[in-house]
Design an enzyme around this catalytic site. Structure first.
Site, PDB file in Angstrom:
ATOM      1  N   GLU A  97       0.846  -1.201   0.000  1.00 34.73           N
ATOM      2  CA  GLU A  97       0.000   0.000   0.000  1.00 34.73           C
ATOM      3  C   GLU A  97       0.878   1.246   0.000  1.00 34.73           C
ATOM      4  OE1 GLU A  97      -2.442   1.585  -0.739  1.00 34.73           O
ATOM      5  OE2 GLU A  97      -4.014   1.573   0.789  1.00 34.73           O
ATOM      6  N   ASP A  98       0.333   2.345  -0.498  1.00 36.44           N
ATOM      7  CA  ASP A  98       1.110   3.582  -0.486  1.00 36.44           C
ATOM      8  C   ASP A  98       1.115   4.240   0.902  1.00 36.44           C
ATOM      9  OD1 ASP A  98      -1.595   4.256  -0.584  1.00 36.44           O
ATOM     10  OD2 ASP A  98      -1.438   5.600  -2.310  1.00 36.44           O
ATOM     11  N   ASP A 101      -3.922   5.517   6.380  1.00 40.93           N
ATOM     12  CA  ASP A 101      -4.442   6.749   6.953  1.00 40.93           C
ATOM     13  C   ASP A 101      -5.443   6.359   8.046  1.00 40.93           C
ATOM     14  OD1 ASP A 101      -4.767   9.589   6.930  1.00 40.93           O
ATOM     15  OD2 ASP A 101      -6.518   9.416   5.650  1.00 40.93           O
ATOM     16  N   PHE A 150      -1.252  16.184   4.140  1.00 37.47           N
ATOM     17  CA  PHE A 150      -1.624  15.536   2.888  1.00 37.47           C
ATOM     18  C   PHE A 150      -0.410  15.515   1.961  1.00 37.47           C
ATOM     19  CE2 PHE A 150      -3.642  14.572  -1.084  1.00 37.47           C
ATOM     20  CZ  PHE A 150      -4.600  13.660  -0.684  1.00 37.47           C
ATOM     21  N   ARG A 163       1.299  12.032  -9.114  1.00 37.95           N
ATOM     22  CA  ARG A 163       1.791  10.680  -8.822  1.00 37.95           C
ATOM     23  C   ARG A 163       3.227  10.497  -9.292  1.00 37.95           C
ATOM     24  NH1 ARG A 163      -2.537   7.449  -7.217  1.00 37.95           N
ATOM     25  NH2 ARG A 163      -4.532   7.903  -8.184  1.00 37.95           N
TER      26      ARG A 163
END
Ligand code: IMP
Ligand code: MG
Length: 177
Positions: A97-98, A101, A150, A163
């Site tokens: 996963e990136d 959160d 963010f 990205r």
């Protein structure tokens, strides 16, 4: 107004840490094959870097879920929009996963993938925002813990943009240039 982006984690640091994670995975799996499942699209850059750093036999698959709209807020709803191509039975599966959160996406996915009887199931994330956690998830490999900001780049987007930035940056929308 253009978004303002400042570097949080430079490319070299990312790649160095990813190589460390690869060594950790190699130690844990001792020559056994691993099956990486990247969560589209954010994990793609991380998964490529990780896969290239691994000296174990590696197979790759992808799954796409949506829990976010185009903005910065979680909708809380997780839905599979593209499932994996292959089954997981008997595979040492590592979900890539990136960023974790709220934890909603991974907690949902984990339950689902466990039912597919992998030999083992681990979680690997490039970034972790622990202060934002709503649902508990056990993450096995974490690249960096970051503050509640963010971020974009290295696969992560803001409204599908940024990205391709080679670093992790903090974005302030509509800031002056
Ligand atoms: P969770 O289900 O709340 O843990 O959300 C995880 C997903 O939200 C990630 O896979 C990202 O797609 C997205 N996300 C969370 N924080 C950020 C961020 O700072 N930048 C970009 N995407 C983020
Ligand atoms: Mg994602």
């Amino acid at each position: 107004m253009a978004d303002k982006i400042s570097v949080l984690i430079p490319e070299e640091k990312l790649c160095e840490r990813i190589r460390e994670i690869a060594r950790q995975i190699e130690e844990d799996f001792q020559g056994e094959p691993v099956h990486l499942i990247g969560i589209l699209k954010g994990s793609v850059f991380f998964l490529c870097e990780l896969a290239k750093s691994l000296s174990l036999p590696v197979t790759i698959d992808f799954i796409q879920v949506s829990s976010y709209g185009d903005g910065m807020k979680s909708s809380g709803v997780v839905r599979i929009s593209k499932d994996t191509d292959e089954g997981l039975v008997g595979k040492n599966t590592i979900v890539v996963e990136d960023i974790v959160d709220s934890g909603r996406t991974l907690s949902y996915l984990l339950k689902l993938l466990k039912e597919r009887k992998p030999k083992s199931l681990k979680l690997c994330t490039l970034l972790d925002k622990p202060s934002r956690r709503v649902v508990d998830v056990d993450v096995d490999y974490v690249g960096f813990q970051i503050p509640d900001k963010f971020v974009v780049g290295f696969g992560l987007d803001f409204a599908q943009k940024y990205r391709n930035l080679p670093y992790i940056g903090v974005v302030e929308p509509g800031g002056t240039e």
